[in-house]
Design a protein around this motif. Sequence first.
Motif: not given
Length: 444
Positions: A276-279, A290-291, A334-337, A340-342
Motif C-alpha cells: 500500500l505505501l509503496g517504496e 502512495d503515502k 521508518v514508513s510510520y515516521s 507523520q512527515s506526510q
Amino acid sequence: MACALALAGCSQEAPAPGGAAGQAEEGGSPSQEKQGPEGASQEGEGKNSQPEGEGKNSQLEGEGKDSQLEGEGKDSQPEGEAEASQEDGDKAAADEAAARIDAIYVQERTETTDGQCTEAKEAWDALTDAQKELVEGENASPDYFGLDTGDASQDDPRNQDGIGENEILAVSFGTSYNSSRVEDIKSIEDALQEANPGWSVRRAFTSQIIINHVQARDGEFIDNMDQALERAVSNGVKNLVVQPTHLMHGAEYDELMESVEAYREKFETVKVAEPLLGEVGADAAVVNGDKEAVAKALTEAAVKDAAYGSLEAAKEDGAAFVFLGHGTSHTAKVSYSQMQSQMGTLGYGNVFIGTVEGEPEETSCEAVIEAVAQAGYKKVILRPLMVVAGDHANNDMAGAEEDSWLSMFRASGKFESVGAQVAGLGSIEAIQNLYVEHTADAMD
C-alpha cells in the motif's frame, strides 16, 4: 443445636417420677451418668429413667446414629465429594479443549492440521456453557470460539479451481474477525476482480494461525502461500501477478517474496506489485505519491465519520486524530515516521501517527499522548492505520482493558473526550483503487 433440642424434648415428654430423675437431668454430674446401676444412680438415674432421659433411646434420637446421618454422617460427605468431583471434571474438560486450541495456534501447517482443527472445535462444542468459561491456555480462551466477529458466510475464501492462465493472487496477513475480513480484505479482492475481468483473483493469507482459527471455528478454508501457489501450478496458470495487501515492505512482505521465488520457475511470468505505501525510502523525510494518497484517503474518511465538515473544522473544535499502525522492528518502520512527515507536508497539524508496538519510539502511546496534549488538543479520535480492523484495532486500540490506547488516553486526564473509530483501510474505496493501480502498474 439438634442434639440439645432432642434431649430437651425427651425430658419434657417423659419426666421421671418422684423428682429424683429430674434432679439427675438438671444437675446430675458426668460421673453419675457413667455409674449406671451403682450408687445414687439406682435411685435417681436407674434402669427405667435411663432410657427416657439419657440412655440408649435418647442417644439414638439426639446424639446417635440418626443424628449422625442427618448432620455430619455418611450422607453429607458424598455430597461434598460430588461437588469437588464435578469441578474437577469441568476443569479437565476445559483444559482438554484449551490444549487442542493451543495445538492449532501455530504458524506451521502440517499433514495433521486439518484433523487438529476439527478436534479443537469438537472439544469446544462438547463443553457446557460453564465449562467454556473455564477454557484457558497459552493462547486459548473462551473468545477463541465464543467471540462473535460477524457472519463468515458473507466471505469468499477464493480458493476455487478453474483459474485459467492468468491469476492475480491477493496476499494478506489475514484476520479472524469475520466482518472485517469481508469489509476490508474481500472488498480489495472484489475491486481487483472488477478491474481485471480477464484475470482470476485468488486469495492467500500469510498467517497460518489465522487460517487455522477461521477453519476450526467457521469451517472456512483459506489457502496459505504455498497452497495458493501450488493451486496455481496445478491449474495451469501461466501469468501470475501477486498483489500484497500489506501496508509496507516489512517482514510479512519479505516472507511473501521468499515463497514466490520458490515457485517463480513454474510460471511463464511472475510480477509482484507494490504494497500500500509503496517504496520505503531512505529516511523519515522521504514521502511519495502512495503515502500522500493514503494520508488523504484515511484523513477524509476519519473526518467524515467524526461528523466534521473538514479537518480544519475539527481543529477549530480542539479535536485531533491519532492513526494507529502496528509498528515493527523491521527497517521499514521508518514508513510510520514518513507518514507523520506526510501529514505535516499536507498541513494536517492535528493528525498524529502512533503504533501498537511503539516502534519507532516517537510512535509509542506515551509519546503520542504527550505530543497531542502539548499541541493543545482536548478531543481525541483514534483510528487504525491498518488495512484490516481486526484484533489490534478492536483490542489494542479500542479495547476496554487498561493497556489499550483508548484506556490510556482517557487515564492520562489530559483530554476532555477520547473516542475510537474501528474501521480498516481496506474498507475505504480510495484505498481499494490504489491497490488496483498497483496491480495495473505491475502488469505493464
